[in-house]
Design an enzyme around this catalytic site. Structure first.
Site, short mmCIF file in Angstrom:
data_model
loop_
_atom_site.label_atom_id
_atom_site.label_comp_id
_atom_site.label_asym_id
_atom_site.label_seq_id
_atom_site.Cartn_x
_atom_site.Cartn_y
_atom_site.Cartn_z
N TYR A 1 -18.65 -9.50 41.92
CA TYR A 1 -17.97 -10.06 43.09
C TYR A 1 -19.01 -10.48 44.14
CZ TYR A 1 -13.59 -8.46 41.09
OH TYR A 1 -12.51 -8.28 40.25
N GLU B 1 -7.63 -11.36 31.04
CA GLU B 1 -7.81 -10.23 31.96
C GLU B 1 -6.96 -10.44 33.21
OE1 GLU B 1 -11.31 -7.34 33.76
OE2 GLU B 1 -11.82 -9.42 33.24
N ASP C 1 -11.09 -3.30 34.04
CA ASP C 1 -12.15 -2.30 33.95
C ASP C 1 -11.80 -1.11 34.81
OD1 ASP C 1 -12.46 -3.30 36.49
OD2 ASP C 1 -14.26 -4.45 36.03
N ASP D 1 -9.68 -2.83 39.94
CA ASP D 1 -9.44 -4.23 40.30
C ASP D 1 -8.82 -5.06 39.19
OD1 ASP D 1 -12.11 -4.09 38.97
OD2 ASP D 1 -12.09 -6.24 39.31
#
Length: 614
Positions: free
Chosen positions: A226, A471, A77, A74
């Site tokens: 999430y 990120e 990571d 995603d």
């Protein structure tokens, strides 16, 4: 005092060194698609263009007894989180559906479709049974303890599933939306694959609607990363809207009308659109149905959806009753952590709605006055131009675009020397000590990645440990595909409200899609493997696979098959039922057998009448 501060801020902005150069949207589009290749998990294809990546996650799901190889990481990571991945695929598909002509002109349609298919191929694997969906691979806590290339992963790669005892209507609903939207993407070029996706979408919607619950109550490890704050009602409406668009089945149009009030579609006026909160997206799609003249008797409730869609856009333009916050440089700002996700989704909705209004010769009515379609498009352009460098820092927040872009991205793969160039194993903590802490630029440029972006005052620190700002994420980039294609290609002159000229999908009853009795050890999965047209009718070849999920042998299996209007091969007719052929006889543990049939209707109803187990 407040006036003095406002005047001072205005004077300051007059002297900010904004970039004045026109942007190359075509180049940005190409780069944004490369980012998805960098995020691929699994066995990389021969045409992989991001050559510093290698195969990874090849044991994914094995510990859970299922093949979950593939899909996307995603962000920075190495976990595969189902909810943001599905939203990414839905938004990529929506981009293609609205701006296919512009993607063709840019030469990027093939790459965009490849990006969608990389996700849907994985979802097909993850949807192992009608009421089972694997929604996560890996664990966020252990993964975040390690700083490793995907190729070196030593963390737990088991899969986490949803089923009737562990529901997740939001995740199953979003995955249904992704499959339905993607089925439209492939309807013209690969109808068999499109029909397969639509079958999965039907089943996933039924699962989500029947077994209701939040997915992060079943896959609790996702809650920290999430969480489903908005619940699942928005995803159920979102999935219904995409299923209606993909199938033209009135059941889903009625679902939107009947549940609009109770599920918040007509009530929630939003200032964000994201992987968690889908209401603005639903409201935009329903407004499109209304403008297309498809609402019929549901027009009054659909107008309430449209009112909320337009309230969202008015808030983005700061002409509403509850407006979004913007930075001094003009960027939408909602939160410090990965704010760019909200910028790209809002810009996408503004772009498509502008084209809808242009096609219908309409305008947007905001509390502060009427807004022409061109103003909506100008707003979206201002946000994209800010991303690409027209901002107080003259920084491009897309890696690899322009001369001044983030060099120390919070991303494991890009920050560690490529496996192809140095295959020496990088350990879990070694990665932090050797690579994460380096102050130098990333050894691998993560071209096309859209990072989290600046804070509320347009400030940005290009530091690897500044994960809130440096990120990237797939769902940041997904809406950009459509916007960049639109700005690069201009308006094609095509009426955006006209239905897409595609062959119709096979008709299907979304209420009666349960493939077998829940008490039976035999699972039945049906799919369309091919279709063709003869004498004005479309015929479909259905493959039906019977799988014995028990640890014992199934003997004397008897099946009931109704709504069958053509020839069948692979079973023996015995009175009013069907049995396995004599040369098959029984079905061993975990074994499968296939039969096929052809007709010009939706799938036949197949169920288990009886069997002996032992």
């Amino acid at each position: 005092m407040a006036n003095l501060i406002s005047m001072a801020s205005l004077l300051l902005l007059c002297f900010i060194p904004f970039s004045a150069a026109a942007h190359d949207y075509g180049s940005a589009l190409t780069k944004s698609l490369l980012f998805f290749e960098a995020q691929r998990s699994g066995i990389l294809p021969r045409n992989q263009r991001v050559n510093w990546r290698s195969h990874s996650g090849l044991q994914d799901g094995k510990a859970s007894g299922v093949d979950l190889v593939g899909g996307y990481y995603d962000a920075g990571d190495n976990v595969k989180f189902g909810l943001p991945m599905a939203f990414t695929v839905t938004m990529m598909s929506w981009s293609i559906l609205e701006y296919r002509a512009q993607l063709v002109a840019s030469g990027e349609l093939g790459h965009a479709m490849d990006a969608v298919k990389w996700g849907t191929d994985y979802f097909i694997k993850a949807h192992t049974e009608p009421n089972v969906l694997y929604g996560e691979v890996g664990d966020g806590n252990t993964d975040h303890y390690c700083w490793q290339r995907p190729e070196d992963m030593t963390t737990d790669r088991r899969g986490y599933r949803l089923d009737p005892s562990n529901p997740g209507s939001d995740l199953a609903g979003e995955t249904a939306a992704a499959m339905a939207a993607a089925s439209l993407v492939f309807r013209r070029s690969n109808p068999a694959y499109a029909n397969k996706l639509l079958t999965h979408a039907y089943q996933l919607f039924d699962f989500a609607d029947k077994y209701r619950g939040k997915y992060d109550s079943s896959i609790t490890g996702a809650r920290k990363y999430y969480p489903s704050v908005s619940g699942y009602n928005d995803e159920l409406l979102w999935a219904a809207a995409w299923l209606y668009q993909a199938s033209n089945n009135q059941y889903y149009l009625k679902y939107l009308a009947d549940n609009g009030d109770s599920m918040g579609g007509t009530g929630w006026s939003m200032t964000e659109f994201s992987w968690d909160v889908k209401y603005a997206g639903v409201q935009t799609l329903v407004a499109k149905f209304l403008m297309q003249g498809k609402a019929g008797a549901y027009a009054p409730v659909f107008r309430r959806y449209q009112d909320k869609a337009e309230a969202f856009l008015c808030s983005c333009l700061r002409k509403g009753n509850r407006n979004v916050q913007v930075t001094p440089g003009g960027l939408i700002f909602r939160q410090r952590w990965n704010n760019m996700q909200f910028v790209t989704t809002a810009s996408f909705v503004a772009t498509v709605y502008s084209d809808y209004l242009t096609s219908s010769a309409g305008s947007l009515k905001c509390p502060a006055g009427f807004v022409q379609p061109s103003e909506l498009l100008a707003f979206a352009k201002s946000q994209v131009d800010y991303i690409l460098g027209d901002n107080p820092r003259a920084t491009s927040y897309m890696v690899g675009y322009g001369n001044n872009f983030p060099r120390r991205v919070h991303h494991r793969g890009s920050s560690i020397i490529a496996y192809k160039f140095d295959s020496k194993f990088v350990g879990c903590r070694e990665g932090y000590a050797t690579w994460f802490s380096k102050k130098s630029s990333d050894p691998n440029v993560l071209i096309g990645a859209l990072v989290g972006g600046p804070d509320a005052y347009d400030n940005f620190a290009d530091e690897r440990d500044n994960y809130e700002q440096t990120e990237p994420a797939t769902y940041n980039n997904a809406p950009l595909l459509g916007i960049l294609a639109r700005f690069h290609g201009g308006h094609s002159g095509y009426n955006q409200l006209l239905p897409i000229a595609l062959p119709p999908p096979p008709k299907s009853n979304p209420i009666t899609r349960k493939p077998s009795s829940s008490s039976s050890p035999v699972v039945i999965l049906q799919r369309i493997t091919s279709s063709w047209k003869a004498k004005g009718r479309v015929y479909y070849r259905y493959s039906s696979v019977l799988t014995n999920k028990s640890s014992k042998t199934v003997r004397n299996l008897r099946l009931s098959i109704s709504n069958l209007y053509g020839p069948l091969w692979g079973l023996t007719k015995s009175g009013n039922s069907y049995t396995l052929p004599k040369w098959v006889g029984s079905l061993g543990p975990q074994k499968s057998v296939e039969f096929v049939y052809i007709h010009s209707a939706s799938a036949a109803s197949v169920s288990v009448l009886g069997y002996n187990l032992g």
